[in-house]
Write an enzyme that holds these catalytic residues in place. Structure first.
Site, PDB file in Angstrom:
ATOM      1  N   LYS A  17       0.854  -1.212   0.000  1.00 23.69           N
ATOM      2  CA  LYS A  17       0.000   0.000   0.000  1.00 23.69           C
ATOM      3  C   LYS A  17       0.875   1.242   0.000  1.00 23.69           C
ATOM      4  O   LYS A  17       2.035   1.216   0.430  1.00 23.69           O
ATOM      5  CB  LYS A  17      -0.951   0.027   1.200  1.00 23.69           C
ATOM      6  CG  LYS A  17      -0.312  -0.043   2.595  1.00 23.69           C
ATOM      7  CD  LYS A  17       0.121   1.268   3.205  1.00 23.69           C
ATOM      8  CE  LYS A  17       0.667   1.111   4.620  1.00 23.69           C
ATOM      9  NZ  LYS A  17       1.402   2.246   5.140  1.00 23.69           N
ATOM     10  N   ASP A 154      -3.295  -1.952  10.227  1.00 23.24           N
ATOM     11  CA  ASP A 154      -3.573  -1.827   8.793  1.00 23.24           C
ATOM     12  C   ASP A 154      -4.149  -3.098   8.164  1.00 23.24           C
ATOM     13  O   ASP A 154      -4.460  -3.117   6.971  1.00 23.24           O
ATOM     14  CB  ASP A 154      -2.286  -1.478   8.025  1.00 23.24           C
ATOM     15  CG  ASP A 154      -1.790  -0.073   8.345  1.00 23.24           C
ATOM     16  OD1 ASP A 154      -2.591   0.724   8.865  1.00 23.24           O
ATOM     17  OD2 ASP A 154      -0.613   0.207   8.066  1.00 23.24           O
TER      18      ASP A 154
HETATM   19  P1  ATP Z   1       3.692  -0.662   8.712  1.00 23.57           P
HETATM   20  O1  ATP Z   1       2.614  -1.700   8.506  1.00 23.57           O
HETATM   21  O2  ATP Z   1       3.857  -0.250  10.135  1.00 23.57           O
HETATM   22  O3  ATP Z   1       3.675   0.452   7.706  1.00 23.57           O
HETATM   23  P2  ATP Z   1       6.062  -1.441   7.387  1.00 23.57           P
HETATM   24  O4  ATP Z   1       5.369  -1.518   6.076  1.00 23.57           O
HETATM   25  O5  ATP Z   1       6.947  -0.257   7.597  1.00 23.57           O
HETATM   26  O6  ATP Z   1       5.022  -1.514   8.516  1.00 23.57           O
HETATM   27  P3  ATP Z   1       6.598  -4.241   7.503  1.00 23.57           P
HETATM   28  O7  ATP Z   1       7.231  -4.772   6.266  1.00 23.57           O
HETATM   29  O8  ATP Z   1       5.162  -4.550   7.684  1.00 23.57           O
HETATM   30  O9  ATP Z   1       6.925  -2.709   7.614  1.00 23.57           O
HETATM   31  O10 ATP Z   1       7.450  -4.824   8.722  1.00 23.57           O
HETATM   32  C1  ATP Z   1       7.605  -4.179   9.955  1.00 23.57           C
HETATM   33  C2  ATP Z   1       8.319  -5.181  10.874  1.00 23.57           C
HETATM   34  O11 ATP Z   1       7.424  -6.268  11.108  1.00 23.57           O
HETATM   35  C3  ATP Z   1       9.561  -5.807  10.231  1.00 23.57           C
HETATM   36  O12 ATP Z   1      10.718  -5.098  10.557  1.00 23.57           O
HETATM   37  C4  ATP Z   1       9.564  -7.214  10.814  1.00 23.57           C
HETATM   38  O13 ATP Z   1      10.361  -7.289  11.967  1.00 23.57           O
HETATM   39  C5  ATP Z   1       8.122  -7.496  11.249  1.00 23.57           C
HETATM   40  N1  ATP Z   1       7.396  -8.530  10.468  1.00 23.57           N
HETATM   41  C6  ATP Z   1       6.622  -9.489  10.969  1.00 23.57           C
HETATM   42  N2  ATP Z   1       6.066 -10.223  10.005  1.00 23.57           N
HETATM   43  C7  ATP Z   1       6.491  -9.738   8.832  1.00 23.57           C
HETATM   44  C8  ATP Z   1       6.242 -10.096   7.474  1.00 23.57           C
HETATM   45  N3  ATP Z   1       5.448 -11.107   7.137  1.00 23.57           N
HETATM   46  N4  ATP Z   1       6.844  -9.352   6.529  1.00 23.57           N
HETATM   47  C9  ATP Z   1       7.642  -8.303   6.870  1.00 23.57           C
HETATM   48  N5  ATP Z   1       7.901  -7.953   8.126  1.00 23.57           N
HETATM   49  C10 ATP Z   1       7.340  -8.652   9.128  1.00 23.57           C
END
Ligand code: ATP
Length: 302
Positions: A17, A154
């Site tokens: 997203k 989210d």
């Molecule tokens: P947000 O949803 O807060 O915007 P983001 O997009 O910045 O998050 P994500 O890729 O969702 O970041 O990952 C945030 C943290 O969640 C990662 O650093 C990791 O430690 C943890 N995590 C747990 N499960 C997953 C997954 N399936 N994929 C990626 N990260 C994960």
């Protein structure tokens, strides 16, 4: 979310997203923040495959997809055990249904992590929706939404039927937003990532006077050309203070002929809105040429 069943297994495509608008309204007494945000799902996908498991265990294998000339190195390590949102979502659904079945899950990561693109949340939503079908549980959308809210803010957006939505509260109050045309983006991520809690800690809520209603009204009535002037992300200033690579991306984008640009979510990914897919490709090439490590062209999911 795209769902592809095949003999004995099920594959889900979990989209990333982008936040076209993100206002931090207030800090709540429970420590979370009330937000007003417009999110749109884009055609960059993680892939999850669910296969039968002879045991009652939930097993996860995480594979990093590499694309030619692009760094597939995650900004932060992706957990492969009980901390992965895929395992947490699967376990929550299994406990809720009271079943003993296990599953083998393969997750192919393409969405950069710690990048504000909601990869973990989207994976969790795909797990809830995918296993509901794979385990033939017939849980309603409302029941899955309740489970999603227990896992993170989210996840409900990704479970919803609309690929663009206004989300309020912690993100769980979701109002679909129908948008007539495709949006074209160039999305860039620097080497490093940012932790969402760290960015919120740096942010002073309630600073932006402009609310989401003005943005949505403009999008519906005046179209994209006018609305790009109203792009907002209250987390960008705090993210730039914590991570100089975000500021550098803003400087790169401000020299490019995009319609508008900003950081998504809590960063560190940054996007420009382009007039066409062709223009997005040209701009992506220019960003790669100046050494930005991960650049992709994307469009809004229909
Ligand atoms: P947000 O949803 O807060 O915007 P983001 O997009 O910045 O998050 P994500 O890729 O969702 O970041 O990952 C945030 C943290 O969640 C990662 O650093 C990791 O430690 C943890 N995590 C747990 N499960 C997953 C997954 N399936 N994929 C990626 N990260 C994960």
């Amino acid at each position: 979310m795209l769902c592809q069943p095949s003999a004995g297994s099920l594959t889900m495509q979990a989209p990333a997203k982008l936040n076209l608008f993100l206002r931090v309204v207030r800090r709540r007494s429970d420590g979370f923040h009330d937000l007003e945000t417009v999110m749109t799902a884009v055609n960059l996908f993680d892939t999850l495959t669910f296969e039968p498991n002879a045991s009652s265990e939930i097993q996860l294998r995480v594979l990093m997809a590499g694309t030619r000339n692009q760094s597939s190195r995650p900004a932060a390590p992706i957990p492969t055990g009980a901390d992965n949102l895929v395992i947490r979502a699967a376990q929550l659904l299994k406990d809720h249904a009271g079943i003993s079945a296990g599953v083998r899950i393969t997750l192919i990561k393409r969405i950069p992590s710690a990048a504000g693109m909601g990869g973990g949340s989207s994976d969790a939503a795909a797990t809830l929706a995918g296993l509901n079908r794979f385990w033939r549980l017939s849980r309603t959308q409302g029941e899955l939404m309740d489970l999603a809210a227990q896992l993170g803010s989210d996840i409900g957006f990704f479970l919803g039927a609309s690929s663009t939505a206004v989300c309020r509260g912690r993100g769980e109050l979701i109002e679909p937003l129908r948008f007539p045309t495709s949006l074209y983006f160039v999305v860039a991520r620097p080497h490093s990532g940012l932790s969402t809690p760290a960015v919120f800690k740096q942010c002073t809520p309630g600073v932006s006077a402009r609310g989401v209603d003005e943005f949505v009204h403009s999008l519906k009535q005046q179209g994209l050309g006018h609305t790009v002037r109203l792009l907002l992300n209250d987390l960008q200033g705090p993210a730039e203070r914590l991570n100089d690579e975000v500021r550098q991306l803003r400087e790169h984008f401000s020299k490019l002929p995009v319609l508008g640009h900003q950081m998504t979510g809590s960063g560190t990914s940054y996007f420009g809105i382009c007039a066409s897919l062709q223009q997005a490709r040209v701009i992506a090439a220019r960003l790669r040429a100046v050494g930005v490590p991960w650049v992709q062209v994307a469009s809004s999911c229909s």
